[in-house]
Design a protein around this motif. Structure first.
Motif, PDB file in Angstrom:
ATOM      1  N   TYR A   1       0.859  -1.226  -0.009  1.00  0.00           N
ATOM      2  CA  TYR A   1       0.024   0.062   0.006  1.00  0.00           C
ATOM      3  C   TYR A   1       0.729   1.154   0.050  1.00  0.00           C
ATOM      4  CZ  TYR A   1      -3.292   3.660   1.692  1.00  0.00           C
ATOM      5  OH  TYR A   1      -4.004   4.772   1.633  1.00  0.00           O
ATOM      6  N   GLU A   2       1.983   1.278   0.979  1.00  0.00           N
ATOM      7  CA  GLU A   2       2.716   2.535   0.811  1.00  0.00           C
ATOM      8  C   GLU A   2       3.488   2.705  -0.412  1.00  0.00           C
ATOM      9  OE1 GLU A   2       5.063   1.541   4.176  1.00  0.00           O
ATOM     10  OE2 GLU A   2       3.719   2.296   5.841  1.00  0.00           O
TER      11      GLU A   2
ATOM     12  N   ARG B   1       3.290   5.871  -3.168  1.00  0.00           N
ATOM     13  CA  ARG B   1       4.346   6.586  -3.566  1.00  0.00           C
ATOM     14  C   ARG B   1       4.283   6.744  -5.075  1.00  0.00           C
ATOM     15  NH1 ARG B   1       7.216   3.756   0.393  1.00  0.00           N
ATOM     16  NH2 ARG B   1       7.976   2.233  -1.135  1.00  0.00           N
ATOM     17  N   ARG B   2       4.185   5.537  -5.573  1.00  0.00           N
ATOM     18  CA  ARG B   2       3.979   5.501  -7.033  1.00  0.00           C
ATOM     19  C   ARG B   2       3.020   6.569  -7.764  1.00  0.00           C
ATOM     20  NH1 ARG B   2       4.249  -0.881  -8.418  1.00  0.00           N
ATOM     21  NH2 ARG B   2       6.546  -1.313  -7.743  1.00  0.00           N
ATOM     22  N   THR B   3       2.140   6.714  -7.118  1.00  0.00           N
ATOM     23  CA  THR B   3       0.550   7.640  -7.662  1.00  0.00           C
ATOM     24  C   THR B   3       1.013   8.965  -7.536  1.00  0.00           C
ATOM     25  OG1 THR B   3      -0.407   7.263  -5.902  1.00  0.00           O
ATOM     26  CG2 THR B   3      -0.921   5.625  -7.481  1.00  0.00           C
ATOM     27  N   ALA B   4       2.126   9.216  -6.664  1.00  0.00           N
ATOM     28  CA  ALA B   4       2.197  10.705  -6.296  1.00  0.00           C
ATOM     29  C   ALA B   4       3.330  11.485  -7.312  1.00  0.00           C
ATOM     30  CB  ALA B   4       2.815  10.960  -4.992  1.00  0.00           C
ATOM     31  N   SER B   5       2.789  11.348  -8.575  1.00  0.00           N
ATOM     32  CA  SER B   5       3.575  11.923  -9.932  1.00  0.00           C
ATOM     33  C   SER B   5       3.585  13.451  -9.751  1.00  0.00           C
ATOM     34  CB  SER B   5       3.121  11.526 -10.996  1.00  0.00           C
ATOM     35  OG  SER B   5       3.862  12.018 -12.129  1.00  0.00           O
ATOM     36  N   SER B   6       4.391  14.138  -9.696  1.00  0.00           N
ATOM     37  CA  SER B   6       4.415  15.727  -9.755  1.00  0.00           C
ATOM     38  C   SER B   6       3.792  16.366 -10.959  1.00  0.00           C
ATOM     39  CB  SER B   6       5.791  16.366  -9.301  1.00  0.00           C
ATOM     40  OG  SER B   6       6.873  15.926 -10.227  1.00  0.00           O
TER      41      SER B   6
ATOM     42  N   GLY C   1       9.866   1.650 -16.072  1.00  0.00           N
ATOM     43  CA  GLY C   1      10.236   3.076 -15.900  1.00  0.00           C
ATOM     44  C   GLY C   1      10.530   3.126 -14.340  1.00  0.00           C
ATOM     45  N   ARG C   2      10.070   4.138 -13.486  1.00  0.00           N
ATOM     46  CA  ARG C   2      10.026   4.226 -12.142  1.00  0.00           C
ATOM     47  C   ARG C   2       9.850   2.859 -11.528  1.00  0.00           C
ATOM     48  NH1 ARG C   2       6.928   9.930 -11.654  1.00  0.00           N
ATOM     49  NH2 ARG C   2       8.443  11.202 -12.702  1.00  0.00           N
ATOM     50  N   HIS C   3       8.619   2.218 -12.093  1.00  0.00           N
ATOM     51  CA  HIS C   3       8.517   0.736 -11.622  1.00  0.00           C
ATOM     52  C   HIS C   3       8.226  -0.025 -12.762  1.00  0.00           C
ATOM     53  CE1 HIS C   3       4.370   2.757 -11.379  1.00  0.00           C
ATOM     54  NE2 HIS C   3       4.197   1.415 -11.954  1.00  0.00           N
ATOM     55  N   ARG C   4       7.992  -1.463 -12.556  1.00  0.00           N
ATOM     56  CA  ARG C   4       7.520  -2.146 -13.622  1.00  0.00           C
ATOM     57  C   ARG C   4       6.169  -2.104 -13.504  1.00  0.00           C
ATOM     58  NH1 ARG C   4      11.902  -6.490 -11.772  1.00  0.00           N
ATOM     59  NH2 ARG C   4      13.457  -6.437 -13.620  1.00  0.00           N
ATOM     60  N   ALA C   5       5.579  -2.293 -14.841  1.00  0.00           N
ATOM     61  CA  ALA C   5       4.022  -1.887 -15.051  1.00  0.00           C
ATOM     62  C   ALA C   5       3.681  -3.271 -16.129  1.00  0.00           C
ATOM     63  CB  ALA C   5       3.498  -0.850 -15.354  1.00  0.00           C
ATOM     64  N   PRO C   6       3.002  -4.289 -15.809  1.00  0.00           N
ATOM     65  CA  PRO C   6       2.528  -5.275 -16.800  1.00  0.00           C
ATOM     66  C   PRO C   6       1.336  -4.649 -17.518  1.00  0.00           C
ATOM     67  CG  PRO C   6       2.826  -6.096 -14.532  1.00  0.00           C
ATOM     68  CD  PRO C   6       2.745  -4.657 -14.204  1.00  0.00           C
ATOM     69  N   MET C   7       1.540  -4.573 -18.917  1.00  0.00           N
ATOM     70  CA  MET C   7       0.345  -3.808 -19.543  1.00  0.00           C
ATOM     71  C   MET C   7       0.022  -4.370 -20.549  1.00  0.00           C
ATOM     72  SD  MET C   7       0.371  -0.760 -18.108  1.00  0.00           S
ATOM     73  CE  MET C   7      -0.668   0.064 -19.545  1.00  0.00           C
TER      74      MET C   7
ATOM     75  N   SER D   1      -0.213   0.453  -9.872  1.00  0.00           N
ATOM     76  CA  SER D   1      -0.451   1.837 -10.216  1.00  0.00           C
ATOM     77  C   SER D   1       0.016   1.883 -11.835  1.00  0.00           C
ATOM     78  CB  SER D   1       0.482   3.048  -9.491  1.00  0.00           C
ATOM     79  OG  SER D   1       0.165   2.988  -8.163  1.00  0.00           O
ATOM     80  N   PRO D   2      -0.800   2.463 -12.802  1.00  0.00           N
ATOM     81  CA  PRO D   2      -0.443   2.613 -14.086  1.00  0.00           C
ATOM     82  C   PRO D   2       0.530   3.536 -14.219  1.00  0.00           C
ATOM     83  CG  PRO D   2      -2.352   3.860 -13.616  1.00  0.00           C
ATOM     84  CD  PRO D   2      -2.121   3.301 -12.502  1.00  0.00           C
ATOM     85  N   PRO D   3       1.399   3.480 -15.375  1.00  0.00           N
ATOM     86  CA  PRO D   3       2.405   4.473 -15.727  1.00  0.00           C
ATOM     87  C   PRO D   3       1.852   5.846 -16.073  1.00  0.00           C
ATOM     88  CG  PRO D   3       2.581   2.288 -16.976  1.00  0.00           C
ATOM     89  CD  PRO D   3       1.464   2.323 -16.135  1.00  0.00           C
TER      90      PRO D   3
END
Length: 320
Positions: A184-185, A189-194, A252-258, A274-276
């Motif tokens: 969850y944490e 962090r991943r969804t907090a894109s500036s 990218g900042r993390h891996r995302a299976p798409m 979280s999506p890219p």
């Protein structure tokens, strides 16, 4: 170095050089006879700028979902020893580069085109299939072999910029709440894109290997299929045929299976987490036949010289 050592070194070189010349000559004859087609480069077409990633050792976690006792666990980390160099685009494919493929009627228009265009803007809003079309088109234009990198190759190229997705929870822990809380944490962090808007190339820094902008707000398609492994059963839960894989890894900042057809990751298609912010890509250039032979002979000569010198040092020690 003693005469014995010098003789060993000369002997190794005298054997390696004829082998190298024979390999290169054989390759040239094969191409001239038409047995090997390395492609013909269009001299008027400017190929993308590349960087050669020198062989090095690095730590790598597979792009795989691991489970034990029904709970997700961190993928094991291993030390990878890479001996071959990798030629990869220094920058992500730009909008102007991709537009040339669109103009030729090969690539579809990117989705959600950025209002800012130009050579400095990376292309976004492209699917896995779009990236494959561009790679095939670029290969035909340049007479070279371009394709998407694997997740392993992108990690090898990005080096210090590649993420470690591990949660750091003891794999033997019987408390699922610890993993749920850590997950969850991490997702928070991943969804907090500036600023998710695409930025001009060079906006997100350079890796220690010379790769530009990896780990910014553009996730890059790879040719690695998402799979799941049950460690308890020591069996792959789900590993589709790569040719039929519908879920690929974007890194990218993390891996995302798409899902392979997705162009806008915010509109759905991210199978886990979280999506890219955006989807783009860069390509690797595979060596042609002659380059492969030349690299093989260079490494063979270097190995033989190193081996001869090592034997010479050993002999000196023995005689000393």
């Amino acid at each position: 170095m003693t005469p014995h050592a010098e003789t060993a070194g000369v002997s190794g070189i005298s054997i390696a050089l004829p082998l190298a010349l024979l390999a290169v000559l054989s390759a040239a004859l094969a191409i001239e006879a038409g047995f090997v087609n390395i492609g013909r480069r269009n001299g008027a077409f400017a190929a993308p700028e590349v960087v050669a990633i020198a062989p090095h050792e690095f730590q790598y976690r597979d792009a795989t979902e691991y489970f034990r006792n029904g709970l997700a666990v961190d993928a094991p980390k291993r030390t990878a020893h890479v001996r071959m160099p990798l030629t990869i685009m220094r920058y992500q494919t730009s909008l102007s580069e991709y537009d040339s493929c669109v103009a030729d009627g090969v690539c579809p228009e990117p989705e959600g085109r950025s209002p800012i265009s130009g050579e400095d803007m990376p292309v976004t809003g492209v699917s896995y299939e779009d990236a494959l079309r561009y790679a095939n088109w670029l290969s035909q234009k340049t007479g070279e072999h371009w394709q998407l990198p694997t997740d392993f190759e992108l990690a090898y190229a990005a080096a210090d910029r590649f993420p470690d997705d591990a949660l750091g929870i003891d794999a033997d822990s019987k408390n699922p709440a610890l993993r749920w809380l850590a997950d969850y944490e991490r997702e928070a962090r991943r969804t907090a894109s500036s600023d998710p808007a695409p930025q001009p190339k060079g906006s997100f820094g350079v890796s220690q290997t010379g790769l530009v902008d990896f780990g910014g707000n553009i996730w890059e398609w790879t040719s690695t299929c998402n799979k799941r492994i049950d460690l308890e059963k020591e069996a792959v839960i789900d590993e589709p045929d790569p040719a039929d894989c519908g879920i690929m890894i974007a890194a990218g900042r993390h891996r995302a299976p798409m899902s392979t057809f997705v162009r806008n990751p915010k509109g759905g298609g991210c199978s886990v987490g979280s999506p890219p912010d955006n989807l783009g890509f860069r390509l690797v250039r595979r060596p042609n036949f002659v380059e492969s032979i030349e690299d093989f002979t260079r490494r063979a000569v270097a190995d033989m010289i190193g081996s001869a010198n090592f034997r010479g040092v050993q002999r000196d020690d023995d005689e000393g």
